[in-house]
Each structure stands twice: as C-alpha cells, then as structure tokens.
Design a protein around this motif. Sequence first.
Motif, PDB file in Angstrom:
ATOM      1  N   PHE A  19      35.702 -11.557  17.674  1.00 45.93           N
ATOM      2  CA  PHE A  19      36.793 -11.721  18.643  1.00 45.93           C
ATOM      3  C   PHE A  19      38.061 -12.242  17.968  1.00 45.93           C
ATOM      4  O   PHE A  19      39.168 -11.907  18.387  1.00 45.93           O
ATOM      5  CB  PHE A  19      36.324 -12.612  19.798  1.00 45.93           C
ATOM      6  CG  PHE A  19      35.313 -11.918  20.663  1.00 45.93           C
ATOM      7  CD1 PHE A  19      35.724 -11.081  21.687  1.00 45.93           C
ATOM      8  CD2 PHE A  19      33.949 -12.043  20.413  1.00 45.93           C
ATOM      9  CE1 PHE A  19      34.799 -10.397  22.473  1.00 45.93           C
ATOM     10  CE2 PHE A  19      33.013 -11.370  21.188  1.00 45.93           C
ATOM     11  CZ  PHE A  19      33.436 -10.542  22.219  1.00 45.93           C
ATOM     12  N   GLU A  20      37.901 -13.015  16.916  1.00 51.21           N
ATOM     13  CA  GLU A  20      39.079 -13.392  16.129  1.00 51.21           C
ATOM     14  C   GLU A  20      39.695 -12.157  15.470  1.00 51.21           C
ATOM     15  O   GLU A  20      40.918 -12.018  15.406  1.00 51.21           O
ATOM     16  CB  GLU A  20      38.673 -14.406  15.053  1.00 51.21           C
ATOM     17  CG  GLU A  20      38.268 -15.760  15.610  1.00 51.21           C
ATOM     18  CD  GLU A  20      37.740 -16.688  14.528  1.00 51.21           C
ATOM     19  OE1 GLU A  20      37.706 -16.265  13.352  1.00 51.21           O
ATOM     20  OE2 GLU A  20      37.358 -17.827  14.842  1.00 51.21           O
ATOM     21  N   LEU A  21      38.834 -11.249  15.004  1.00 55.32           N
ATOM     22  CA  LEU A  21      39.293 -10.044  14.325  1.00 55.32           C
ATOM     23  C   LEU A  21      40.129  -9.162  15.247  1.00 55.32           C
ATOM     24  O   LEU A  21      41.104  -8.533  14.809  1.00 55.32           O
ATOM     25  CB  LEU A  21      38.090  -9.265  13.799  1.00 55.32           C
ATOM     26  CG  LEU A  21      38.368  -8.026  12.940  1.00 55.32           C
ATOM     27  CD1 LEU A  21      39.094  -8.394  11.659  1.00 55.32           C
ATOM     28  CD2 LEU A  21      37.057  -7.306  12.617  1.00 55.32           C
ATOM     29  N   ILE A  22      39.773  -9.100  16.531  1.00 56.65           N
ATOM     30  CA  ILE A  22      40.519  -8.250  17.460  1.00 56.65           C
ATOM     31  C   ILE A  22      41.588  -9.041  18.223  1.00 56.65           C
ATOM     32  O   ILE A  22      42.082  -8.606  19.260  1.00 56.65           O
ATOM     33  CB  ILE A  22      39.571  -7.531  18.449  1.00 56.65           C
ATOM     34  CG1 ILE A  22      38.805  -8.529  19.319  1.00 56.65           C
ATOM     35  CG2 ILE A  22      38.604  -6.616  17.692  1.00 56.65           C
ATOM     36  CD1 ILE A  22      37.974  -7.873  20.425  1.00 56.65           C
ATOM     37  N   ASN A  23      41.909 -10.238  17.687  1.00 59.47           N
ATOM     38  CA  ASN A  23      42.981 -11.076  18.238  1.00 59.47           C
ATOM     39  C   ASN A  23      42.686 -11.579  19.652  1.00 59.47           C
ATOM     40  O   ASN A  23      43.585 -11.664  20.492  1.00 59.47           O
ATOM     41  CB  ASN A  23      44.324 -10.316  18.224  1.00 59.47           C
ATOM     42  CG  ASN A  23      44.798 -10.034  16.816  1.00 59.47           C
ATOM     43  OD1 ASN A  23      44.674 -10.884  15.931  1.00 59.47           O
ATOM     44  ND2 ASN A  23      45.304  -8.827  16.594  1.00 59.47           N
ATOM     45  N   HIS A  24      41.430 -11.903  19.889  1.00 57.83           N
ATOM     46  CA  HIS A  24      41.033 -12.520  21.155  1.00 57.83           C
ATOM     47  C   HIS A  24      40.609 -13.957  20.886  1.00 57.83           C
ATOM     48  O   HIS A  24      40.386 -14.349  19.740  1.00 57.83           O
ATOM     49  CB  HIS A  24      39.876 -11.743  21.794  1.00 57.83           C
ATOM     50  CG  HIS A  24      40.285 -10.470  22.451  1.00 57.83           C
ATOM     51  ND1 HIS A  24      39.739 -10.014  23.618  1.00 57.83           N
ATOM     52  CD2 HIS A  24      41.197  -9.527  22.094  1.00 57.83           C
ATOM     53  CE1 HIS A  24      40.278  -8.859  23.957  1.00 57.83           C
ATOM     54  NE2 HIS A  24      41.172  -8.547  23.041  1.00 57.83           N
ATOM     55  N   ASN A  25      40.457 -14.692  21.955  1.00 54.72           N
ATOM     56  CA  ASN A  25      39.967 -16.068  21.826  1.00 54.72           C
ATOM     57  C   ASN A  25      38.514 -16.040  21.364  1.00 54.72           C
ATOM     58  O   ASN A  25      37.679 -15.340  21.951  1.00 54.72           O
ATOM     59  CB  ASN A  25      40.077 -16.778  23.180  1.00 54.72           C
ATOM     60  CG  ASN A  25      39.827 -18.264  23.071  1.00 54.72           C
ATOM     61  OD1 ASN A  25      38.934 -18.710  22.363  1.00 54.72           O
ATOM     62  ND2 ASN A  25      40.630 -19.040  23.785  1.00 54.72           N
ATOM     63  N   SER A  26      38.205 -16.798  20.318  1.00 55.64           N
ATOM     64  CA  SER A  26      36.843 -16.786  19.772  1.00 55.64           C
ATOM     65  C   SER A  26      35.812 -17.253  20.785  1.00 55.64           C
ATOM     66  O   SER A  26      34.624 -16.905  20.681  1.00 55.64           O
ATOM     67  CB  SER A  26      36.771 -17.658  18.513  1.00 55.64           C
ATOM     68  OG  SER A  26      37.084 -19.011  18.818  1.00 55.64           O
TER      69      SER A  26
END
Length: 260
Positions: A19-26
């Motif tokens: 989720f960090e990779l796709i720019n979302h909240n981890s």
Amino acid sequence: MKTDTIFYRLFQSFPSFFFELINHNSEEASNYDFSSVEVKQLAFRIDGVFFPKTETDLIYFLEVQFQKDINFYARFFSEIVLYLSKNSLQSDWKGVIIYPNRQVDSSNTQHYQELLNSQRIQRIYINELETSDTKSLGIAIIGLIVSKETEAVETAKPIIQKVRQEMINQQQQRELLELLETILIYKLPKINRQELEAMFSLSDLKETKIYQEVLEEGRQVSKIESIPRMIKLGLSLEIIATSLDLPLEIVQAEANKNQH
C-alpha cells in the motif's frame, strides 16, 4: 533472480509495503488478505491478489513482470476477467503491475490502451521510485531488488540498519533480515560468508534458514573437493562415501568426472 517469489514473500509478510508502493496509507493493509490465485480451467496463475475484508474496498490484482513479453497484457487481462467470471465478487477491482523499468513494459498495448489509461490499472517502475533511506522501508527494500550488482551491498547496509531501528517486533525483524539476505544471495551468488557477516550480525545469520542452507552447501562443496585426493590415496568409493558422510552416488559421479 526469482523476483515474483521475493515480492510474494515481501507482500505476504509485510502487506503494508504494497500500500505504500501504490501511495496509499499503509494501515489499509489490515483490511486485506493476500494470496496468489489460480484460474484452473486455463492454468492461469495471478502473482498475488489482495482480497478486501469488506465489499466496499477494491480487490487488487498484482503482477510482477521483470521479463519483456509482448503477450503480457493479453494474458494479464484474460486472467483477471476469467477470474472475475468464475467468482461471485461484489467488490470493484484494480490491477497493479510492477516493472523494474519502462524498457521491460510491453509496447503491444493497442488493444488495451483504454484500460491502461484508466484508473483501473497502475503501472509501477521501480527504478523511478524515490528509494533513499529517508523514505519508506518497504520502498527501500523494493529498490534493492533492482539495484546494480556493484551497488547492492552498499545499498543494503542502511536498509539493514533501518530494519533494526524501526522493526520493534523481533520476529518481524528476523523475517525481514532473512528476506534481505535472500535478496543479496540471489543478486550476488558469489558473495561470501564474511561479507554477509559484515552486514548482518552473526547471531542474525545463524537464525536464518538461508544461512543454514548456504553453510551446508559450503560443507558439501568442501567434501566433494576432497574426493579426488582421497581417490588418489587408493581409498575405495564406499570408504570415501562413508568417511565424508556423502551418498555413494555423489562420490561415484565425482570419480567418473575425474576420469575424463
């Protein structure tokens, strides 16, 4: 390097990195279960799927593609559509493709351009990520996977330090250190034990499965290297096998090799 296996292990153990990779909240990771799935009718296998625990969240279909393949998009979209047709799912979906760089991305996109331009698909090129040690730990590890062989060791050192500083859970810390070691051994198959011990503490290494496998492999190599010398001393193959605690077949194969 078995990149799909590495990414599967990484996201299975640390889904927050995805989720960090796709720019979302981890923290979104807690709402998902991760696994690979197979569409049995055509023996398709999707690298990884993040299944939401509630129908209001998206399903993420993940593919890791490190080899150029002109038929990749045909296969990727076929897998997704066929999977959706065989399963009653209410959640909407999104596809995420991880490439090492744009050069690996297929140029055969004319039949899929509308999908690729939509919000349904996110293509990630690792070499374009900001992977400095001030950024996310997960992004830094993913950057290590595509780092140059000549830079891998120096790239890994601050990441290892960051793992020790940020991973409070000892089990997770050991798991991540083992994964880092695996990445380095895949990238640098000739790396020696002394170099690994310089980066990881010896106690860290001794607890990892990969270290034990490498250590055992080294023992086997040493034993095998001694076979020709023992043959020259006139020892029988059976005695050599017993003395070295090796299968007789290995000793016979090595003896045959040295006859040529």
